[in-house]
Design a protein around this motif. Structure first.
Motif, PDB file in Angstrom:
ATOM      1  N   LEU A   1       6.042 -28.394  30.357  1.00 38.57           N
ATOM      2  CA  LEU A   1       5.389 -29.181  29.310  1.00 38.57           C
ATOM      3  C   LEU A   1       4.478 -30.224  29.946  1.00 38.57           C
ATOM      4  CD1 LEU A   1       8.005 -29.944  26.496  1.00 38.57           C
ATOM      5  CD2 LEU A   1       5.693 -29.086  26.177  1.00 38.57           C
ATOM      6  N   THR A   2       3.219 -29.862  30.127  1.00 37.17           N
ATOM      7  CA  THR A   2       2.261 -30.750  30.763  1.00 37.17           C
ATOM      8  C   THR A   2       1.302 -31.312  29.727  1.00 37.17           C
ATOM      9  OG1 THR A   2       0.851 -28.851  31.256  1.00 37.17           O
ATOM     10  CG2 THR A   2       2.427 -29.514  32.946  1.00 37.17           C
ATOM     11  N   LYS A   3       0.495 -32.283  30.141  1.00 40.53           N
ATOM     12  CA  LYS A   3      -0.435 -32.938  29.215  1.00 40.53           C
ATOM     13  C   LYS A   3      -1.532 -32.001  28.714  1.00 40.53           C
ATOM     14  CE  LYS A   3      -3.362 -34.761  32.942  1.00 40.53           C
ATOM     15  NZ  LYS A   3      -3.936 -35.991  33.542  1.00 40.53           N
TER      16      LYS A   3
ATOM     17  N   MET B   1       0.323 -26.345  22.558  1.00 44.27           N
ATOM     18  CA  MET B   1       1.415 -26.185  21.587  1.00 44.27           C
ATOM     19  C   MET B   1       2.594 -25.484  22.236  1.00 44.27           C
ATOM     20  SD  MET B   1       0.100 -22.973  19.233  1.00 44.27           S
ATOM     21  CE  MET B   1      -1.664 -23.215  19.507  1.00 44.27           C
ATOM     22  N   VAL B   2       3.740 -25.654  21.608  1.00 40.45           N
ATOM     23  CA  VAL B   2       4.925 -24.847  21.882  1.00 40.45           C
ATOM     24  C   VAL B   2       5.186 -24.042  20.613  1.00 40.45           C
ATOM     25  CG1 VAL B   2       7.387 -24.841  22.414  1.00 40.45           C
ATOM     26  CG2 VAL B   2       5.899 -26.569  23.437  1.00 40.45           C
ATOM     27  N   ILE B   3       5.337 -22.737  20.741  1.00 38.49           N
ATOM     28  CA  ILE B   3       5.505 -21.890  19.561  1.00 38.49           C
ATOM     29  C   ILE B   3       6.716 -20.995  19.713  1.00 38.49           C
ATOM     30  CG2 ILE B   3       3.906 -20.146  20.460  1.00 38.49           C
ATOM     31  CD1 ILE B   3       3.079 -19.607  17.517  1.00 38.49           C
TER      32      ILE B   3
ATOM     33  N   VAL C   1      17.968 -16.434  18.388  1.00 38.90           N
ATOM     34  CA  VAL C   1      17.947 -17.728  17.701  1.00 38.90           C
ATOM     35  C   VAL C   1      17.725 -18.838  18.733  1.00 38.90           C
ATOM     36  CG1 VAL C   1      19.192 -19.319  16.193  1.00 38.90           C
ATOM     37  CG2 VAL C   1      19.508 -16.845  15.937  1.00 38.90           C
ATOM     38  N   PRO C   2      16.515 -19.439  18.775  1.00 40.51           N
ATOM     39  CA  PRO C   2      16.235 -20.498  19.751  1.00 40.51           C
ATOM     40  C   PRO C   2      16.904 -21.816  19.355  1.00 40.51           C
ATOM     41  CG  PRO C   2      14.345 -20.167  18.340  1.00 40.51           C
ATOM     42  CD  PRO C   2      15.334 -19.118  17.956  1.00 40.51           C
ATOM     43  N   ASP C   3      17.085 -22.679  20.337  1.00 36.65           N
ATOM     44  CA  ASP C   3      17.664 -24.010  20.103  1.00 36.65           C
ATOM     45  C   ASP C   3      16.531 -24.937  19.636  1.00 36.65           C
ATOM     46  OD1 ASP C   3      18.840 -26.508  20.174  1.00 36.65           O
ATOM     47  OD2 ASP C   3      19.924 -26.155  22.048  1.00 36.65           O
ATOM     48  N   LEU C   4      16.277 -24.963  18.334  1.00 33.46           N
ATOM     49  CA  LEU C   4      15.158 -25.735  17.801  1.00 33.46           C
ATOM     50  C   LEU C   4      15.301 -27.224  18.083  1.00 33.46           C
ATOM     51  CD1 LEU C   4      14.509 -24.069  14.309  1.00 33.46           C
ATOM     52  CD2 LEU C   4      13.422 -23.569  16.501  1.00 33.46           C
ATOM     53  N   GLU C   5      16.509 -27.748  17.992  1.00 33.29           N
ATOM     54  CA  GLU C   5      16.712 -29.185  18.199  1.00 33.29           C
ATOM     55  C   GLU C   5      16.310 -29.584  19.616  1.00 33.29           C
ATOM     56  OE1 GLU C   5      20.182 -32.588  17.619  1.00 33.29           O
ATOM     57  OE2 GLU C   5      20.743 -30.469  17.766  1.00 33.29           O
ATOM     58  N   ARG C   6      16.725 -28.820  20.601  1.00 36.41           N
ATOM     59  CA  ARG C   6      16.407 -29.127  21.999  1.00 36.41           C
ATOM     60  C   ARG C   6      14.907 -28.994  22.265  1.00 36.41           C
ATOM     61  NH1 ARG C   6      19.099 -26.064  27.256  1.00 36.41           N
ATOM     62  NH2 ARG C   6      18.139 -27.399  28.877  1.00 36.41           N
ATOM     63  N   ILE C   7      14.322 -27.922  21.770  1.00 37.99           N
ATOM     64  CA  ILE C   7      12.879 -27.712  21.954  1.00 37.99           C
ATOM     65  C   ILE C   7      12.101 -28.835  21.283  1.00 37.99           C
ATOM     66  CG2 ILE C   7      10.935 -26.162  21.517  1.00 37.99           C
ATOM     67  CD1 ILE C   7      13.021 -23.862  21.392  1.00 37.99           C
ATOM     68  N   GLY C   8      12.492 -29.183  20.048  1.00 38.92           N
ATOM     69  CA  GLY C   8      11.797 -30.230  19.293  1.00 38.92           C
ATOM     70  C   GLY C   8      11.819 -31.570  19.988  1.00 38.92           C
ATOM     71  N   LYS C   9      12.953 -31.950  20.537  1.00 39.91           N
ATOM     72  CA  LYS C   9      13.060 -33.237  21.225  1.00 39.91           C
ATOM     73  C   LYS C   9      12.139 -33.290  22.438  1.00 39.91           C
ATOM     74  CE  LYS C   9      17.757 -34.522  19.809  1.00 39.91           C
ATOM     75  NZ  LYS C   9      19.151 -34.746  20.252  1.00 39.91           N
ATOM     76  N   LEU C  10      12.121 -32.209  23.216  1.00 37.37           N
ATOM     77  CA  LEU C  10      11.267 -32.184  24.411  1.00 37.37           C
ATOM     78  C   LEU C  10       9.785 -32.197  24.049  1.00 37.37           C
ATOM     79  CD1 LEU C  10      13.282 -29.599  26.553  1.00 37.37           C
ATOM     80  CD2 LEU C  10      12.968 -32.027  27.070  1.00 37.37           C
TER      81      LEU C  10
ATOM     82  N   ASN D   1       8.359 -33.231  21.175  1.00 32.94           N
ATOM     83  CA  ASN D   1       8.022 -34.505  20.531  1.00 32.94           C
ATOM     84  C   ASN D   1       7.873 -35.623  21.543  1.00 32.94           C
ATOM     85  OD1 ASN D   1      10.098 -33.911  17.565  1.00 32.94           O
ATOM     86  ND2 ASN D   1       8.126 -33.065  18.168  1.00 32.94           N
ATOM     87  N   ALA D   2       8.726 -35.615  22.566  1.00 24.98           N
ATOM     88  CA  ALA D   2       8.664 -36.667  23.583  1.00 24.98           C
ATOM     89  C   ALA D   2       7.351 -36.625  24.352  1.00 24.98           C
ATOM     90  CB  ALA D   2       9.848 -36.525  24.548  1.00 24.98           C
ATOM     91  N   GLN D   3       6.774 -35.428  24.511  1.00 23.99           N
ATOM     92  CA  GLN D   3       5.511 -35.277  25.237  1.00 23.99           C
ATOM     93  C   GLN D   3       4.300 -35.303  24.301  1.00 23.99           C
ATOM     94  OE1 GLN D   3       5.055 -35.149  28.531  1.00 23.99           O
ATOM     95  NE2 GLN D   3       7.248 -35.370  28.927  1.00 23.99           N
ATOM     96  N   GLY D   4       4.549 -35.422  22.995  1.00 25.94           N
ATOM     97  CA  GLY D   4       3.446 -35.417  22.036  1.00 25.94           C
ATOM     98  C   GLY D   4       2.758 -34.075  21.905  1.00 25.94           C
ATOM     99  N   VAL D   5       3.495 -32.993  22.201  1.00 28.38           N
ATOM    100  CA  VAL D   5       2.944 -31.644  22.122  1.00 28.38           C
ATOM    101  C   VAL D   5       3.320 -31.031  20.773  1.00 28.38           C
ATOM    102  CG1 VAL D   5       3.001 -29.311  23.096  1.00 28.38           C
ATOM    103  CG2 VAL D   5       3.029 -31.305  24.605  1.00 28.38           C
ATOM    104  N   PRO D   6       2.369 -30.505  20.011  1.00 27.66           N
ATOM    105  CA  PRO D   6       2.684 -29.885  18.720  1.00 27.66           C
ATOM    106  C   PRO D   6       3.708 -28.765  18.869  1.00 27.66           C
ATOM    107  CG  PRO D   6       0.325 -30.197  18.923  1.00 27.66           C
ATOM    108  CD  PRO D   6       0.904 -30.524  20.266  1.00 27.66           C
ATOM    109  N   PHE D   7       4.716 -28.800  18.010  1.00 28.36           N
ATOM    110  CA  PHE D   7       5.779 -27.796  18.001  1.00 28.36           C
ATOM    111  C   PHE D   7       5.598 -26.930  16.752  1.00 28.36           C
ATOM    112  CE2 PHE D   7      10.655 -27.161  17.506  1.00 28.36           C
ATOM    113  CZ  PHE D   7      10.557 -25.889  18.044  1.00 28.36           C
ATOM    114  N   VAL D   8       5.332 -25.637  16.971  1.00 26.54           N
ATOM    115  CA  VAL D   8       5.030 -24.701  15.883  1.00 26.54           C
ATOM    116  C   VAL D   8       6.186 -23.709  15.749  1.00 26.54           C
ATOM    117  CG1 VAL D   8       3.415 -22.975  15.017  1.00 26.54           C
ATOM    118  CG2 VAL D   8       2.569 -24.906  16.381  1.00 26.54           C
TER     119      VAL D   8
END
Length: 583
Positions: free
Chosen positions: A503-505, A509-511, A522-531, A533-540
């Motif tokens: 997850l670089t600048k 997006m992460v999709i 079934v992906p771990d949405l909570e873990r992906i979302g936190k990472l 969001n912390a980097q300001g990368v759109p999560f789709v």
């Protein structure tokens, strides 16, 4: 004569739709092929109106009789003549009395003891308690001075080859074994299939009619005129080594859209047309003109336009009709030098169409380019719905009363099933998904395309894919425009430990998908979302397979939630659409 299973199924479907009254219409084929049966054209049954005006002369009603609207018939004949087609079969339905050629049917089919319509076959479809039954064919035998009857059992009609979801079904037919063999051996074209890959009959009919009217070889229908223009510009940009766009337009939409396509325009004034010799196809020149009166512009500048064909410079005329269905015919023949004509059209809001409907069309004589655009349309999904195409076809035929009838039926079905207008549907989806707002699209792939186009940026080429995506989404990601190529990083569902380091600048997006298609991971949405969001990368997140009944990705950090509402908003296989919801 043998009626193709799909054509017969469609006639049955119209009979079911009209029940408890009779439906009627024509089956059309190529003029120079006696066995060709290609398209069903339902016509308006005016028997109720005739009975109301003069019940003594017309004792029957639409319940036990039919009379094809002569105005519709004449207009269809004119359009068919231009297209090299002709009527081969006259069909109608028999509600609750079985399929037979009645004395009244014979009387209407004869004139002084001879065939009133030489060479025409008659098809009668039974509709029993609102369901398709058997059918018969009636052919005039001049030797016997009577009609030969051929029975078509119910087991070979809609019961085995019917359209799932009726005439607006979105996924095709239940094919017979014979159909599969004929298709595999190249003896039969696939006329029905998933709506993005095989255009519905209603869309095909609209395209054929408008192409014939405008003297063009091809017409390609889109969800709107704007969508058609953006798809064409994107295609031309990708298919040419160099693109220099020369623009003459006051449309703010075009100016706003071009930056997202990374096409800087060079503007010129329509009142002072530049010399055609200043342009060159070898230099990648492309001309886009949006005049206030396109028809007059083409006629008055025919000489100037004609020079661009030899120079091999594509010329696009664009008109965005905000109301009304279709302008006057371009002219008696396709304008020399014009490459593409794009038009938006609409039916305005009314009691019967509370939201109004819109569509768009690309007209062209370029065979290869239209074929390639058609393939792109299948993947990107900006398709025109079968329902809207049917309404446009009725309006095109001048059948305002028929349009009203179809709209009323559609409105009743939607309100009866709990469906409401676009704003209400969006609001409901947002409530289910815990989202702040959203937009509706003509298909799930159109929704995905919109998000990719929004987030794709030259300064952020990296894309992180988690899990195995839907194959069409994957293809779309790998086919991004050359000026903004993605650097794709693929992570398995069990490789999330690597997510923080990739997850670089420069990540756009992460999709992922809530439940991946087709492996159902079934992906771990909570873990992906936190990472993310912390980097300001759109999560789709594509939440189609889970649906909001099982998961709300926004609660786990998703910025964009995508749906193919085709999969779950209707249990009757007759809805197509997509949605993008944002937190």
């Amino acid at each position: 004569m043998q009626i193709p299973a799909q054509i017969l199924a469609q006639c049955h479907a119209y009979g079911v739709e009209a029940y408890p009254e009779e439906t009627c219409g024509f089956i059309v084929g190529n003029l120079d092929d006696t066995e060709s049966l290609e398209t069903v054209y339902p016509m308006r049954n005016i028997m109720n109106e005739l009975h109301k005006e003069d019940p003594e002369q017309f004792p029957r009603t639409g319940r036990d009789g039919y009379m094809i609207d002569p105005r519709e018939h004449m207009k269809l004949e004119r359009s068919l003549k231009k297209a090299g087609k002709q009527i081969k079969v006259i069909y109608h339905s028999h509600p609750d009395v079985g399929a037979y050629f009645s004395e009244k049917d014979k009387e209407d089919a004869l004139w002084n003891g001879n065939a009133r319509y030489p060479g025409i076959t008659f098809l009668v479809c039974a509709t029993n308690q609102g369901k398709a039954g058997n059918a018969i064919l009636a052919d005039f035998n001049a030797t016997e001075n009577d009609f030969d009857i051929t029975e078509i059992p119910a087991t070979t009609t809609a019961a085995s080859s019917g359209l799932l979801g009726g005439i607006f079904g979105v996924s095709g037919i239940l094919p017979t074994l014979d159909f599969i063999h004929e298709w595999k051996n190249g003896k039969r074209e696939l006329e029905y299939g998933y709506f993005r890959f095989v255009p519905p009959k209603q869309v095909k009919n609209l395209q054929q009619q408008l192409a014939a009217r405008q003297q063009a070889r091809h017409a390609l229908a889109y969800s709107s005129g704007r969508a058609a223009l953006l798809e064409l510009l994107s295609y031309l940009q990708d298919s040419r080594p160099l693109t220099n766009l020369h623009l003459a337009s006051t449309e703010t939409f075009i100016a706003d859209a071009l930056p997202s396509l990374e096409i800087p325009p060079r503007c010129f004034n329509l009142n002072q047309l530049p010399a055609a010799e200043n342009f060159s196809g070898k230099e990648g020149d492309l001309i886009l003109i949006a005049p206030e009166d396109p028809q007059n512009f083409v006629r008055e500048n025919a000489g100037w336009l004609g020079k661009f064909k030899k120079l091999r410079v594509p010329v696009i005329i664009f008109e965005e009709a905000v109301s009304g269905f279709w302008p006057a015919d371009i002219q008696d023949k396709w304008p020399h030098g014009l490459t593409y004509w794009i038009s938006g059209f609409s039916l305005p809001k009314s009691r019967d169409l509370p939201s109004g409907i819109v569509g768009g069309l690309i007209l062209s004589n370029n065979d290869r380019q239209i074929a390639e655009l058609s393939e792109l349309l299948k993947r990107r999904g900006a398709v025109l719905s079968a329902r809207n195409a049917a309404l446009f076809c009725e309006q095109f035929s001048g059948n305002t009363e028929g349009t009203k009838s179809t709209s009323e039926n559609s409105t009743e079905d939607e309100t009866g099933a709990g469906c409401v207008h676009e704003e209400a549907v969006t609001k409901q989806l947002c409530e289910w998904e815990h989202a702040a707002s959203g937009l509706l699209f003509p298909s799930g792939m159109a929704a995905i395309m919109a998000v990719l186009t929004l987030l794709q940026k030259k300064e952020k080429p990296r894309l992180i894919v988690i899990g195995l995506l839907y194959s069409e989404t994957y293809s779309l990601l790998m086919d991004s425009r050359r000026f903004t190529p993605y650097e794709a990083v693929f992570l398995g569902l069990h490789e999330l430990d690597r997510l923080a380091e990739v997850l670089t600048k420069d990540t756009a997006m992460v999709i992922t998908e809530t439940v991946t298609n087709p492996l159902c991971g079934v992906p771990d949405l909570e873990r992906i979302g936190k990472l993310a969001n912390a980097q300001g990368v759109p999560f789709v997140v594509d939440n189609t397979l889970a649906s909001p009944a099982n998961c709300q990705p926004v609660d786990w950090g998703a910025d964009y939630v995508i749906h193919s509402t085709t999969k779950y908003l209707s249990g009757t296989n007759d809805h197509a659409g997509g949605a993008v919801l944002v937190k």
